[in-house]
Write a protein that holds these residues in place. Structure first.
Motif, PDB file in Angstrom:
ATOM      1  N   SER A  15       0.828  -1.210   0.000  1.00 34.48           N
ATOM      2  CA  SER A  15       0.000   0.000   0.000  1.00 34.48           C
ATOM      3  C   SER A  15       0.862   1.260   0.000  1.00 34.48           C
ATOM      4  O   SER A  15       0.575   2.227  -0.713  1.00 34.48           O
ATOM      5  CB  SER A  15      -0.927   0.013   1.216  1.00 34.48           C
ATOM      6  N   PHE A  16       1.909   1.253   0.787  1.00 34.29           N
ATOM      7  CA  PHE A  16       2.836   2.378   0.858  1.00 34.29           C
ATOM      8  C   PHE A  16       3.452   2.642  -0.514  1.00 34.29           C
ATOM      9  O   PHE A  16       3.516   3.782  -0.986  1.00 34.29           O
ATOM     10  CB  PHE A  16       3.920   2.071   1.897  1.00 34.29           C
ATOM     11  N   PRO A  25       0.982  12.789  -1.124  1.00 34.43           N
ATOM     12  CA  PRO A  25       1.854  13.642  -0.327  1.00 34.43           C
ATOM     13  C   PRO A  25       2.630  12.822   0.712  1.00 34.43           C
ATOM     14  O   PRO A  25       2.066  11.920   1.343  1.00 34.43           O
ATOM     15  CB  PRO A  25       0.889  14.613   0.360  1.00 34.43           C
ATOM     16  N   PRO A  26       3.918  13.114   0.877  1.00 37.43           N
ATOM     17  CA  PRO A  26       4.762  12.300   1.771  1.00 37.43           C
ATOM     18  C   PRO A  26       4.232  12.136   3.186  1.00 37.43           C
ATOM     19  O   PRO A  26       4.386  11.077   3.787  1.00 37.43           O
ATOM     20  CB  PRO A  26       6.094  13.055   1.776  1.00 37.43           C
ATOM     21  N   LYS A  27       3.551  13.159   3.720  1.00 43.02           N
ATOM     22  CA  LYS A  27       3.044  13.047   5.096  1.00 43.02           C
ATOM     23  C   LYS A  27       1.895  12.047   5.222  1.00 43.02           C
ATOM     24  O   LYS A  27       1.548  11.627   6.332  1.00 43.02           O
ATOM     25  CB  LYS A  27       2.609  14.412   5.617  1.00 43.02           C
ATOM     26  N   LEU A  28       1.314  11.626   4.092  1.00 40.29           N
ATOM     27  CA  LEU A  28       0.182  10.690   4.122  1.00 40.29           C
ATOM     28  C   LEU A  28       0.579   9.265   3.744  1.00 40.29           C
ATOM     29  O   LEU A  28      -0.259   8.367   3.816  1.00 40.29           O
ATOM     30  CB  LEU A  28      -0.925  11.181   3.187  1.00 40.29           C
ATOM     31  N   LEU A  29       1.821   9.036   3.346  1.00 37.15           N
ATOM     32  CA  LEU A  29       2.237   7.711   2.887  1.00 37.15           C
ATOM     33  C   LEU A  29       2.075   6.638   3.966  1.00 37.15           C
ATOM     34  O   LEU A  29       1.574   5.550   3.693  1.00 37.15           O
ATOM     35  CB  LEU A  29       3.686   7.747   2.406  1.00 37.15           C
ATOM     36  N   VAL A  79     -10.855  11.420  -0.255  1.00 30.10           N
ATOM     37  CA  VAL A  79     -10.950  10.024   0.184  1.00 30.10           C
ATOM     38  C   VAL A  79     -10.151   9.103  -0.733  1.00 30.10           C
ATOM     39  O   VAL A  79      -9.539   8.130  -0.283  1.00 30.10           O
ATOM     40  CB  VAL A  79     -12.431   9.575   0.231  1.00 30.10           C
ATOM     41  N   ILE A  80     -10.130   9.415  -2.003  1.00 27.67           N
ATOM     42  CA  ILE A  80      -9.506   8.534  -2.988  1.00 27.67           C
ATOM     43  C   ILE A  80      -8.009   8.331  -2.726  1.00 27.67           C
ATOM     44  O   ILE A  80      -7.451   7.292  -3.076  1.00 27.67           O
ATOM     45  CB  ILE A  80      -9.773   9.045  -4.422  1.00 27.67           C
ATOM     46  N   ILE A  81      -7.364   9.290  -2.101  1.00 28.15           N
ATOM     47  CA  ILE A  81      -5.938   9.144  -1.779  1.00 28.15           C
ATOM     48  C   ILE A  81      -5.724   7.915  -0.907  1.00 28.15           C
ATOM     49  O   ILE A  81      -4.795   7.137  -1.128  1.00 28.15           O
ATOM     50  CB  ILE A  81      -5.407  10.408  -1.076  1.00 28.15           C
ATOM     51  N   PHE A  82      -6.576   7.724   0.062  1.00 28.36           N
ATOM     52  CA  PHE A  82      -6.429   6.600   0.982  1.00 28.36           C
ATOM     53  C   PHE A  82      -7.039   5.311   0.428  1.00 28.36           C
ATOM     54  O   PHE A  82      -6.492   4.233   0.626  1.00 28.36           O
ATOM     55  CB  PHE A  82      -7.069   6.935   2.327  1.00 28.36           C
TER      56      PHE A  82
END
Length: 151
Positions: A15-16, A25-29, A79-82
Motif C-alpha cells: 500500500s505504501f 503527499p509524503p506526510k500521508l504515505l 478520500v480517494i488518496i487513501f
C-alpha cells in the motif's frame, strides 16, 4: 504469529509503495500503508476463520473505505488518496494473471474457474467500497437533518 506479522508488513509495503506511485503527499504515505495493512489483515483473518474469499474481501474493502473516510476528514484530503492505496492488497491481480496463463495453456476449465473467482472478488471490492459510502451518506444526511432541527 509470525505469519500475521509477515502479512502485515508485506501489505503495508504494498500500500505504501502504490501510494508513492500515485504521488501521494509524503506526510500521508504511512497512513495509506496503515489503511492497506488493516484492510488486508481483516481479509486474511476472515479467511483464516474459514470465511469464503468473496465475503472476506467485502469485509476488507469495507474497512478500507471506512478508514479512508475517517482519515480524509481528519487530514482534510480527498478520500480517494487513501482508498486507492489501501485497496491494492485486496486486488486479485495474481489470480487474474493465473487465469490468463491457463487460457494460453489451453486449460479452459481451470481458466474459467479462476477468471470467475477474480471477477467475483473484484465485484466484492466494489460492493465493500460502495456499502461504506452509502452508510456514510446516510449518516451525513441524518446529521444535517438534526442540525436543521428536522429530527
Amino acid at each position: 504469529m509470525w505469519e500475521l506479522i509477515e502479512q502485515a508488513i508485506t501489505s503495508f509495503i504494498a500500500s505504501f509503495a502504490f501510494a508513492m506511485i500515485f504521488h501521494t503527499p509524503p506526510k500521508l504515505l504511512m497512513k495509506c500503508g496503515f489503511i492497506g495493512m488493516l484492510g488486508w489483515i481483516s481479509y486474511w483473518g476472515s479467511v483464516s476463520l474459514h470465511i469464503d474469499e468473496v465475503p472476506a474481501t467485502i469485509i476488507g474493502a469495507f474497512l478500507v473505505a471506512v478508514l479512508s473516510q475517517v482519515f480524509a476528514r481528519r487530514y482534510k484530503t480527498p478520500v480517494i488518496i487513501f482508498s486507492v492505496a489501501g485497496i491494492i492488497p485486496l486486488v486479485p491481480g495474481g489470480m487474474a494473471y493465473d487465469a490468463m496463463r491457463k487460457f494460453v495453456e489451453n486449460d479452459y476449465y481451470y481458466a474459467v474457474s479462476l477468471a470467475a473467482k477474480a471477477f467475483l472478488i473484484s465485484g466484492s471490492i466494489a460492493i465493500g467500497l460502495m456499502f461504506s459510502e452509502v452508510i456514510n451518506q446516510l449518516m451525513y444526511k441524518r446529521k444535517t437533518r438534526k442540525s436543521n432541527g428536522s429530527i
